[in-house]
Design a protein around this motif. Structure first.
Motif, PDB file in Angstrom:
ATOM      1  N   LYS A   1       0.903  -1.214  -0.051  1.00 11.54           N
ATOM      2  CA  LYS A   1       0.101   0.117   0.055  1.00 11.54           C
ATOM      3  C   LYS A   1       0.908   1.236  -0.017  1.00 11.54           C
ATOM      4  O   LYS A   1       2.019   1.332   0.247  1.00 11.54           O
ATOM      5  CB  LYS A   1      -0.777  -0.067   1.231  1.00 11.54           C
ATOM      6  CG  LYS A   1      -2.183  -1.139   1.293  1.00 11.54           C
ATOM      7  CD  LYS A   1      -2.943  -1.034   2.345  1.00 11.54           C
ATOM      8  CE  LYS A   1      -3.930  -2.013   2.343  1.00 11.54           C
ATOM      9  NZ  LYS A   1      -4.828  -1.962   3.433  1.00 11.54           N
ATOM     10  N   GLY A   2       0.212   2.403  -0.200  1.00 12.27           N
ATOM     11  CA  GLY A   2       0.812   3.588  -0.204  1.00 12.27           C
ATOM     12  C   GLY A   2       1.392   4.057   1.133  1.00 12.27           C
ATOM     13  O   GLY A   2       2.655   4.731   1.191  1.00 12.27           O
ATOM     14  N   GLU A   3       0.964   3.479   2.311  1.00 11.70           N
ATOM     15  CA  GLU A   3       1.447   3.867   3.406  1.00 11.70           C
ATOM     16  C   GLU A   3       2.776   3.075   3.558  1.00 11.70           C
ATOM     17  O   GLU A   3       3.711   3.787   4.262  1.00 11.70           O
ATOM     18  CB  GLU A   3       0.296   3.419   4.581  1.00 11.70           C
ATOM     19  CG  GLU A   3       0.760   3.490   5.997  1.00 11.70           C
ATOM     20  CD  GLU A   3      -0.008   2.798   6.802  1.00 11.70           C
ATOM     21  OE1 GLU A   3       0.501   2.679   8.148  1.00 11.70           O
ATOM     22  OE2 GLU A   3      -1.156   2.183   6.618  1.00 11.70           O
ATOM     23  N   VAL A   4       2.842   2.215   3.387  1.00 12.82           N
ATOM     24  CA  VAL A   4       4.189   1.468   3.337  1.00 12.82           C
ATOM     25  C   VAL A   4       5.226   2.093   2.429  1.00 12.82           C
ATOM     26  O   VAL A   4       6.458   2.307   3.166  1.00 12.82           O
ATOM     27  CB  VAL A   4       4.176  -0.104   2.928  1.00 12.82           C
ATOM     28  CG1 VAL A   4       5.602  -0.894   2.986  1.00 12.82           C
ATOM     29  CG2 VAL A   4       3.079  -0.813   3.647  1.00 12.82           C
ATOM     30  N   GLN A   5       4.884   2.552   1.443  1.00 15.84           N
ATOM     31  CA  GLN A   5       5.857   3.213   0.556  1.00 15.84           C
ATOM     32  C   GLN A   5       6.159   4.717   1.117  1.00 15.84           C
ATOM     33  O   GLN A   5       7.376   4.931   1.040  1.00 15.84           O
ATOM     34  CB  GLN A   5       5.161   3.590  -0.948  1.00 15.84           C
ATOM     35  CG  GLN A   5       5.846   4.488  -2.076  1.00 15.84           C
ATOM     36  CD  GLN A   5       5.242   4.231  -3.244  1.00 15.84           C
ATOM     37  OE1 GLN A   5       4.592   3.621  -3.566  1.00 15.84           O
ATOM     38  NE2 GLN A   5       5.535   5.462  -3.737  1.00 15.84           N
ATOM     39  N   SER A   6       5.230   5.387   1.550  1.00 12.43           N
ATOM     40  CA  SER A   6       5.502   6.581   2.393  1.00 12.43           C
ATOM     41  C   SER A   6       6.796   6.297   3.489  1.00 12.43           C
ATOM     42  O   SER A   6       7.514   7.157   3.783  1.00 12.43           O
ATOM     43  CB  SER A   6       4.272   7.226   2.879  1.00 12.43           C
ATOM     44  OG  SER A   6       3.552   7.414   1.859  1.00 12.43           O
ATOM     45  N   ARG A   7       6.314   5.414   4.253  1.00 12.84           N
ATOM     46  CA  ARG A   7       7.140   5.129   5.410  1.00 12.84           C
ATOM     47  C   ARG A   7       8.522   4.509   4.899  1.00 12.84           C
ATOM     48  O   ARG A   7       9.553   5.129   5.694  1.00 12.84           O
ATOM     49  CB  ARG A   7       6.535   3.992   6.321  1.00 12.84           C
ATOM     50  CG  ARG A   7       7.283   3.715   7.567  1.00 12.84           C
ATOM     51  CD  ARG A   7       6.543   2.927   8.456  1.00 12.84           C
ATOM     52  NE  ARG A   7       5.403   3.793   8.998  1.00 12.84           N
ATOM     53  CZ  ARG A   7       4.411   3.120  10.162  1.00 12.84           C
ATOM     54  NH1 ARG A   7       4.661   1.897  10.440  1.00 12.84           N
ATOM     55  NH2 ARG A   7       3.703   3.876  10.576  1.00 12.84           N
ATOM     56  N   ALA A   8       8.682   3.980   3.979  1.00 14.38           N
ATOM     57  CA  ALA A   8       9.844   3.649   3.303  1.00 14.38           C
ATOM     58  C   ALA A   8      11.035   4.901   2.990  1.00 14.38           C
ATOM     59  O   ALA A   8      11.964   5.069   3.035  1.00 14.38           O
ATOM     60  CB  ALA A   8      10.060   2.557   2.273  1.00 14.38           C
ATOM     61  N   VAL A   9      10.159   5.612   2.431  1.00 12.47           N
ATOM     62  CA  VAL A   9      10.861   6.898   1.655  1.00 12.47           C
ATOM     63  C   VAL A   9      11.261   7.725   2.780  1.00 12.47           C
ATOM     64  O   VAL A   9      12.485   8.354   3.012  1.00 12.47           O
ATOM     65  CB  VAL A   9       9.636   7.834   0.937  1.00 12.47           C
ATOM     66  CG1 VAL A   9      10.120   8.993   0.632  1.00 12.47           C
ATOM     67  CG2 VAL A   9       9.471   7.203  -0.451  1.00 12.47           C
ATOM     68  N   GLU A  10      10.390   7.996   3.970  1.00 17.12           N
ATOM     69  CA  GLU A  10      11.127   8.480   5.274  1.00 17.12           C
ATOM     70  C   GLU A  10      12.019   7.885   5.725  1.00 17.12           C
ATOM     71  O   GLU A  10      12.985   8.686   6.294  1.00 17.12           O
ATOM     72  CB  GLU A  10       9.791   8.571   6.051  1.00 17.12           C
ATOM     73  CG  GLU A  10       9.773   9.603   7.393  1.00 17.12           C
ATOM     74  CD  GLU A  10      10.202  10.836   7.035  1.00 17.12           C
ATOM     75  OE1 GLU A  10      11.115  11.339   7.878  1.00 17.12           O
ATOM     76  OE2 GLU A  10       9.553  11.399   6.116  1.00 17.12           O
ATOM     77  N   ILE A  11      12.031   6.598   6.126  1.00 15.14           N
ATOM     78  CA  ILE A  11      13.182   6.086   6.405  1.00 15.14           C
ATOM     79  C   ILE A  11      14.406   6.401   5.702  1.00 15.14           C
ATOM     80  O   ILE A  11      15.597   6.572   6.271  1.00 15.14           O
ATOM     81  CB  ILE A  11      13.053   4.508   6.603  1.00 15.14           C
ATOM     82  CG1 ILE A  11      11.991   4.163   7.547  1.00 15.14           C
ATOM     83  CG2 ILE A  11      14.286   3.667   6.743  1.00 15.14           C
ATOM     84  CD1 ILE A  11      11.631   2.724   7.598  1.00 15.14           C
ATOM     85  N   LEU A  12      14.330   6.240   4.109  1.00 17.14           N
ATOM     86  CA  LEU A  12      15.507   6.502   3.519  1.00 17.14           C
ATOM     87  C   LEU A  12      15.880   8.195   3.348  1.00 17.14           C
ATOM     88  O   LEU A  12      17.103   8.239   3.359  1.00 17.14           O
ATOM     89  CB  LEU A  12      15.239   5.989   1.897  1.00 17.14           C
ATOM     90  CG  LEU A  12      14.999   4.531   1.674  1.00 17.14           C
ATOM     91  CD1 LEU A  12      14.473   4.399   0.439  1.00 17.14           C
ATOM     92  CD2 LEU A  12      16.415   3.932   1.801  1.00 17.14           C
ATOM     93  N   ARG A  13      15.009   8.974   3.642  1.00 16.16           N
ATOM     94  CA  ARG A  13      15.283  10.284   3.850  1.00 16.16           C
ATOM     95  C   ARG A  13      16.238  10.686   5.142  1.00 16.16           C
ATOM     96  O   ARG A  13      17.097  11.171   5.098  1.00 16.16           O
ATOM     97  CB  ARG A  13      13.962  10.930   3.772  1.00 16.16           C
ATOM     98  CG  ARG A  13      14.476  12.690   3.651  1.00 16.16           C
ATOM     99  CD  ARG A  13      13.040  13.536   3.481  1.00 16.16           C
ATOM    100  NE  ARG A  13      12.361  13.215   2.130  1.00 16.16           N
ATOM    101  CZ  ARG A  13      11.320  12.753   1.714  1.00 16.16           C
ATOM    102  NH1 ARG A  13      10.490  12.448   2.671  1.00 16.16           N
ATOM    103  NH2 ARG A  13      10.953  12.562   0.318  1.00 16.16           N
ATOM    104  N   GLN A  14      15.737   9.840   6.228  1.00 16.29           N
ATOM    105  CA  GLN A  14      16.322  10.043   7.449  1.00 16.29           C
ATOM    106  C   GLN A  14      17.928   9.299   7.450  1.00 16.29           C
ATOM    107  O   GLN A  14      18.805   9.977   7.841  1.00 16.29           O
ATOM    108  CB  GLN A  14      15.603   9.368   8.698  1.00 16.29           C
ATOM    109  CG  GLN A  14      14.408  10.001   8.954  1.00 16.29           C
ATOM    110  CD  GLN A  14      13.561   9.367  10.046  1.00 16.29           C
ATOM    111  OE1 GLN A  14      14.290   8.283  10.525  1.00 16.29           O
ATOM    112  NE2 GLN A  14      12.403   9.545  10.366  1.00 16.29           N
ATOM    113  N   ALA A  15      17.881   8.265   6.490  1.00 13.09           N
ATOM    114  CA  ALA A  15      19.101   7.466   6.362  1.00 13.09           C
ATOM    115  C   ALA A  15      20.163   8.372   5.445  1.00 13.09           C
ATOM    116  O   ALA A  15      21.446   8.660   5.788  1.00 13.09           O
ATOM    117  CB  ALA A  15      19.089   6.316   5.837  1.00 13.09           C
ATOM    118  N   GLY A  16      19.504   9.117   4.740  1.00 12.11           N
ATOM    119  CA  GLY A  16      20.319   9.968   3.673  1.00 12.11           C
ATOM    120  C   GLY A  16      20.863  11.265   4.514  1.00 12.11           C
ATOM    121  O   GLY A  16      22.166  11.448   4.607  1.00 12.11           O
TER     122      GLY A  16
END
Length: 335
Positions: free
Chosen positions: A258-273
Motif C-alpha cells: 500500500k501507499g502507507e508502506v511506500q511513504s514510510r520507506a521513503v521517510e526511512i531513506l530520507r532519514q538515512a540520507g
C-alpha cells in the motif's frame, strides 16, 4: 580626407540612432509585458484569459486589460479522438527515436487509396515498386543505416523494460551525440545503445540497474558499464548517483504494498540520507531494506526472499542493510 571624416561621422550617427531605436523597442516590450502581467488599477497579478469573449480580465477588480486577442487554436471542434484525427491537418510530431526524425513519408502496406477504396490490380504492381524504393531511399548511407538499427534496438529494449516516452527520446539524443562525436567506432552498436539507455534512465530519474539493462540487451553487463563510463566521460554527462528513493515505488508495486508502506520507506531513506547511511552502498539494497522494515512496521510483512526477488539483490544484502538502518535510526523491529 574631409569626405572620409564625414562618412565616419555619418556612420557613427547611424549606429547611435539604431541603438536608440533598439532601446525604445526594448522599453516598449517591457512596458507591454508589465501591462499584461500586472493590473494597472489594483496591482494584482491574478489575470484570467476569457477565451469566449477574447478578453484579459483582472480577477481581483474585474478590469479588462486587453480584448480581441487572437485565438491560435484550430478553427474546428472535435468531441472524440476519431474526429480529432480526421480533422487535424498536421502529421505526427518530430521524434529523435526514428533515424529521419519522423519527417519522411511512408507508403502504407494496405492497398487502399486516401478514400479507403481498393487499388486496382493494374496499379498494384506500380505501388509495390514505389513502396520498395521508398524503403530503400529512407536509409541511404552508412550513418543512417547505423542510426536505423541502433534506434530500433533502443526501442526494443525500452519496450521490454516498460520505459516511458521521455526516456526513449533522451536515450536517442545521447546515442546521436555519440555518433556525431564518432564514439561508435570500435564498439558494438548494441553496447552503445544499451549504455545510452542506461544513461537516459539515470538522467530522467527512472532508474534501472545494469543487470536489468543487460537482461534485455544482447551484450554483457561488463561491456555496458565500460561503454557507459566512456560515453559519459566523452559527452560530459554529469549524472548524480542514483537515489534509493527512486526505486521505492517500483519495488512496492512489485510487492503489491500500500501507499502507507511506500511513504514510510521513503521517510526511512530520507532519514538515512541525512545521516549519510546510504553513501557507498548499493541503492537497490538500501531501498529493499527500507521497504522490508516499512512492511513490518505497517503490518504488511513481506519475507526477505520476496523483497530480494523483486529488488534483484540477495537476502544477505537485505539482512545486513536492514540491521544497519534499524540500529542507526533507532527503529525497533519485532520479528
Amino acid at each position: 580626407m574631409q569626405e572620409i571624416e564625414k562618412l565616419k561621422k555619418l556612420k557613427s550617427e547611424r549606429e547611435a540612432l539604431k541603438q536608440r531605436q533598439k532601446a525604445v523597442v526594448v522599453e516598449k516590450q517591457k512596458h507591454e509585458e508589465h501591462i499584461q502581467t500586472v493590473c494597472p488599477e489594483c496591482g494584482s497579478r491574478q489575470l484570467i484569459h476569457d477565451y469566449e469573449r477574447a478578453e484579459l480580465v483582472c480577477q481581483s477588480c474585474g478590469l479588462v486589460l486587453d480584448d480581441d486577442f487572437i485565438d491560435r487554436g484550430p478553427e474546428w471542434r472535435a468531441f472524440d479522438h476519431d474526429q480529432r484525427m480526421k480533422r487535424s491537418r498536421v502529421g505526427a510530431p518530430m521524434t529523435f527515436t526514428i533515424h529521419d526524425k519522423g519527417l519522411s513519408t511512408m507508403i502504407d502496406w494496405r492497398n487502399r487509396d486516401s478514400y479507403g477504396r481498393a487499388i486496382s490490380s493494374k496499379n498494384r504492381a506500380q505501388l509495390y515498386r514505389l513502396r520498395k524504393w521508398q524503403r530503400r531511399i529512407r536509409v541511404s548511407n552508412a550513418t543512417e543505416r547505423n542510426l536505423a538499427f541502433a534506434l530500433s534496438e533502443l526501442d526494443r529494449m525500452a519496450s521490454a523494460l516498460g520505459l516511458p516516452r521521455n526516456v526513449r527520446e533522451t536515450a536517442a539524443v545521447v546515442y546521436r551525440d555519440a555518433v556525431d562525436k564518432n564514439l561508435i567506432r570500435g564498439r558494438s552498436i548494441e553496447g552503445v545503445a544499451a549504455a545510452a539507455l542506461y544513461a537516459a534512465c539515470r538522467q530522467c530519474s527512472v532508474p534501472r540497474t545494469l543487470d536489468e539493462i543487460a537482461e534485455v540487451s544482447r551484450v554483457s553487463r561488463k561491456e555496458i558499464g565500460r561503454t557507459y563510463r566512456f560515453i559519459s566521460r566523452e559527452l560530459g554527462l554529469k549524472l548524480l548517483p542514483t537515489s534509493p528513493i527512486d526505486y521505492v515505488p517500483r519495488f512496492c508495486s512489485g510487492l503489491t504494498l500500500k501507499g502507507e508502506v511506500q511513504s514510510r520507506a521513503v521517510e526511512i531513506l530520507r532519514q538515512a540520507g541525512e545521516r549519510e547511511l546510504t553513501s557507498g552502498r548499493g541503492p537497490t539494497g538500501v531501498a529493499a531494506a527500507a521497504i522490508y522494515i516499512s512492511s513490518i512496521l505497517s503490518g504488511e510483512r513481506r519475507t526477505q526472499r520476496e523483497v530480494a526477488e523483486v529488488a534483484g539483490v540477495t537476502e544477505v544484502t537485505i539482512r545486513n542493510r536492514y540491521k544497519e538502518l534499524a540500529e542507526k535510526l533507532d527503529i525497533e523491529i519485532i520479528l
